[in-house]
Write a protein that holds these residues in place. Sequence first.
Motif, short mmCIF file in Angstrom:
data_model
loop_
_atom_site.label_atom_id
_atom_site.label_comp_id
_atom_site.label_asym_id
_atom_site.label_seq_id
_atom_site.Cartn_x
_atom_site.Cartn_y
_atom_site.Cartn_z
N GLU A 263 11.12 -61.01 -20.72
CA GLU A 263 11.91 -60.26 -19.74
C GLU A 263 11.38 -58.84 -19.73
OE1 GLU A 263 16.09 -60.76 -19.84
OE2 GLU A 263 15.93 -62.87 -20.42
N ALA A 264 11.47 -58.17 -18.58
CA ALA A 264 10.85 -56.86 -18.39
C ALA A 264 11.21 -55.87 -19.48
CB ALA A 264 11.22 -56.31 -17.01
N GLU A 265 12.47 -55.79 -19.85
CA GLU A 265 12.88 -54.78 -20.84
C GLU A 265 12.35 -55.10 -22.25
OE1 GLU A 265 16.39 -57.63 -20.27
OE2 GLU A 265 15.03 -56.55 -18.96
N ASP A 266 12.02 -56.33 -22.51
CA ASP A 266 11.50 -56.70 -23.82
C ASP A 266 9.98 -56.53 -23.92
OD1 ASP A 266 14.06 -57.39 -24.60
OD2 ASP A 266 13.82 -59.47 -23.96
N ALA A 267 9.30 -56.49 -22.79
CA ALA A 267 7.84 -56.38 -22.79
C ALA A 267 7.37 -55.08 -23.44
CB ALA A 267 7.31 -56.48 -21.37
N LEU A 268 8.18 -54.05 -23.37
CA LEU A 268 7.81 -52.76 -23.97
C LEU A 268 7.66 -52.85 -25.48
CD1 LEU A 268 10.17 -50.47 -21.89
CD2 LEU A 268 7.72 -50.84 -21.55
N ASP A 269 8.26 -53.84 -26.08
CA ASP A 269 8.25 -54.02 -27.53
C ASP A 269 7.04 -54.83 -28.02
OD1 ASP A 269 9.38 -53.82 -30.09
OD2 ASP A 269 10.57 -55.64 -29.83
N LEU A 270 6.25 -55.35 -27.11
CA LEU A 270 5.17 -56.27 -27.46
C LEU A 270 4.13 -55.65 -28.39
CD1 LEU A 270 3.78 -59.00 -27.25
CD2 LEU A 270 2.81 -58.26 -25.06
N VAL A 271 3.65 -54.48 -28.08
CA VAL A 271 2.63 -53.85 -28.92
C VAL A 271 3.18 -53.57 -30.31
CG1 VAL A 271 1.17 -51.81 -29.22
CG2 VAL A 271 1.28 -52.95 -27.00
N GLY A 272 4.42 -53.12 -30.40
CA GLY A 272 5.04 -52.88 -31.70
C GLY A 272 5.12 -54.15 -32.52
N ASP B 206 -0.53 -68.81 -20.29
CA ASP B 206 0.52 -69.11 -19.31
C ASP B 206 0.57 -67.94 -18.33
OD1 ASP B 206 2.94 -69.34 -17.89
OD2 ASP B 206 3.98 -70.23 -19.61
N ASP B 207 0.38 -68.20 -17.05
CA ASP B 207 0.36 -67.14 -16.04
C ASP B 207 1.69 -66.40 -15.94
OD1 ASP B 207 -2.28 -67.67 -15.44
OD2 ASP B 207 -1.79 -69.00 -13.76
N ASN B 208 2.77 -66.98 -16.43
CA ASN B 208 4.08 -66.35 -16.35
C ASN B 208 4.41 -65.49 -17.57
OD1 ASN B 208 4.77 -67.59 -13.84
ND2 ASN B 208 5.07 -69.49 -14.97
N GLU B 209 3.48 -65.42 -18.51
CA GLU B 209 3.70 -64.67 -19.74
C GLU B 209 2.66 -63.57 -19.89
OE1 GLU B 209 6.39 -65.08 -21.50
OE2 GLU B 209 7.05 -66.95 -20.62
N ILE B 210 2.86 -62.72 -20.88
CA ILE B 210 1.93 -61.63 -21.17
C ILE B 210 1.11 -62.03 -22.38
CG2 ILE B 210 1.72 -59.22 -21.88
CD1 ILE B 210 4.51 -58.78 -20.60
N GLN B 211 -0.20 -61.83 -22.29
CA GLN B 211 -1.08 -62.12 -23.41
C GLN B 211 -1.80 -60.83 -23.81
OE1 GLN B 211 -1.71 -63.93 -20.38
NE2 GLN B 211 -0.28 -65.51 -20.96
N LEU B 212 -1.91 -60.62 -25.10
CA LEU B 212 -2.75 -59.58 -25.67
C LEU B 212 -3.57 -60.24 -26.77
CD1 LEU B 212 -0.30 -56.54 -25.91
CD2 LEU B 212 -2.13 -56.90 -24.25
N THR C 53 15.76 -57.22 -29.92
CA THR C 53 15.61 -57.57 -28.51
C THR C 53 15.45 -59.09 -28.43
OG1 THR C 53 13.20 -57.41 -28.47
CG2 THR C 53 14.42 -55.37 -28.06
N ARG C 54 15.22 -59.61 -27.24
CA ARG C 54 15.00 -61.05 -27.08
C ARG C 54 13.52 -61.42 -27.15
NH1 ARG C 54 19.19 -60.09 -22.86
NH2 ARG C 54 17.38 -59.18 -21.88
N LEU C 55 12.67 -60.47 -27.51
CA LEU C 55 11.23 -60.72 -27.53
C LEU C 55 10.85 -61.78 -28.56
CD1 LEU C 55 8.39 -59.83 -26.49
CD2 LEU C 55 8.31 -58.34 -28.49
#
Length: 105
Positions: A65-74, A42-48, A25-27
């Motif tokens: 991008e929305a479709e790549d966010a699902l891959d973040l935890v992995g 950054d308020d425009n990004e996701i932080q964990l 993906t582009r993640l």
Amino acid sequence: MDYNVYLLATDPLNPCRDVIHSRDTRLKVKVYCLDEERFSPDDNEIQLYGYADHKLYAFETVNVEAEDALDLVGAIQWYANYIDFPKMEILPEDPRPRAQYRDVK
């Protein structure tokens, strides 16, 4: 079952500046060692966040991008295995007490 493949870009001058790349993906995810450096989300990004071996890490997406966010935890789980701490607890918010007041003046 399909598995994503991750690559790691490292900074030889700063071991706390890894960037996780998903091959499929582009993640992209920047890794920060919060015990050793400052971090301004950054308020425009996701932080964990995650604890591993008594260290606190922040993980922040890069141009997510929305479709790549699902891959973040992995991606974070892969990184936890990479640093030999597969039981890293992944947290949705910065657990440091002062982090709750960072925007208050």
